[in-house]
Design an enzyme around this catalytic site. Structure first.
Site, PDB file in Angstrom:
ATOM      1  CB  ALA A   1      -0.998   0.018   1.160  1.00 29.86           C
ATOM      2  CB  ALA A   2       4.419   2.082  -0.550  1.00 24.64           C
ATOM      3  N   GLY A   3       2.093   2.623  -2.615  1.00 21.33           N
ATOM      4  CA  GLY A   3       1.546   3.345  -3.774  1.00 21.33           C
ATOM      5  C   GLY A   3       0.205   3.988  -3.441  1.00 21.33           C
ATOM      6  CG  ASP A   4      -2.985   1.586  -2.411  1.00 24.32           C
ATOM      7  OD1 ASP A   4      -3.019   1.767  -3.649  1.00 24.32           O
ATOM      8  OD2 ASP A   4      -3.122   0.469  -1.879  1.00 24.32           O
TER       9      ASP A   4
END
Ligand code: RIB
Length: 306
Positions: free
Chosen positions: A251-254
């Protein structure tokens, strides 16, 4: 944010996460070290990231009528996400993700869409007045593509910036790309979208130019710990990442997209928005889980002071 809300159109999953020294290879049984269940899903993660930073967020999503749905809804309410446009379906399971995390914080994910696959253009139409009055609309690709296209069209026709996080990546129509104000692929996703291998700044620029040529207004290609490329028709610049000890990159991209939308909704410049987004993404990598890894502004500031 004085009435200017963010609409997130996307998936909501329950993440079933196992930690192990490494990701197993095909046919292998590995003994893990930890297991937990946390709310995830790219759409919901981005909604939570924005809400925890103080944005007014409306999430348009579909859930089943099960325990996972109750847990997710509980979590949305705890961060004040507007759930008016979240519908629960009988006889369809909520989306789930099976996630393996290794000792370096890298992951592999299998997503089973369940109710996310039932989010239709008609559901977007029901949320139309909230989309028209939004500061920003965000979507990802864990829901049917025609649903994403419908959200993009309404946003476009009403001059509401439309941000597309093209994950999980698939080739996209020129029509959809022409309606995207900001696209944010990582290097793997950029390759699927453009057929250009992205490994460094020059190759990222090539891929960004291919997307700009399709009518996307701003392209952000993230390259993990190497940094990111920010490109518009006026030029491109490379921005360094913040170095952190990775615990879990899920979820780093989120985190990045949720923060980016928050800053855009607040009227920040794209460069300032990217700076906030990269800091929130770096923070998220230092924590375990998807929605559990998103910071409040206070937590973010404490992290940046260190
Ligand atoms: O981007 C991370 C997310 O991908 C996880 O939360 C998982 O649910 C999958 O959708």
């Amino acid at each position: 944010m004085a009435g200017k809300h963010i609409v997130v159109v996307g998936s909501s999953n329950m993440d079933l996460v196992a930690k192990a020294p490494r990701i197993p290879v095909i046919g292998e049984t590995l003994t893990g070290t930890d297991f937990f269940m946390v709310p995830g899903g790219k759409g919901a993660n981005q909604a939570v990231a924005a809400a925890k930073l103080g944005a007014d967020v409306i999430l348009v999503a579909k859930l089943g009528n099960d325990l996972f749905a109750s847990k997710s809804l509980e979590n949305f309410k705890s961060v004040n996400i507007n759930t008016t446009h979240i519908e629960q379906l009988d006889g369809v399971p909520s989306g789930i993700a099976i996630i393996a995390i290794d000792d370096n914080g890298q992951n592999s994910i299998i997503v089973v869409p369940g109710a996310n696959g039932k989010l239709t253009p008609a559901d977007i139409d029901k949320a139309q007045s909230d989309i028209k009055s939004a500061a920003v609309v965000i979507a990802q690709l864990e829901i049917p593509i025609e649903t994403v296209e419908r959200a993009a069209k309404i946003a476009n026709e009403n001059n509401v910036p439309f941000i597309l996080d093209p994950a999980p990546a698939k080739p996209l129509s020129d029509k959809l790309l022409s309606m995207v104000d900001i696209i944010k692929p990582n290097e793997t996703e950029a390759k699927i979208l453009t057929d250009i291998e992205v490994i460094d700044q020059p190759s990222a620029e090539k891929a960004a130019n291919a997307l700009l040529a399709k009518g996307v207004k701003t392209v952000i290609i993230t390259l993990g710990e190497k940094g990111l490329l920010l490109a518009t028709k006026d030029g491109a610049k490379f921005i360094e990442a913040i170095a952190v000890q990775a615990v879990d990159s899920t979820a780093a991209g989120d985190a990045f997209t949720g923060a980016l939308a928050t800053a855009i909704a607040q009227g920040k410049t794209i460069t300032d928005a990217v700076e906030l987004a990269k800091a929130v993404a770096a923070f998220s990598v230092t924590k375990t889980g998807a929605q559990t890894s998103m910071p409040t502004l206070k937590e973010l500031n404490e992290f940046l002071e260190k």
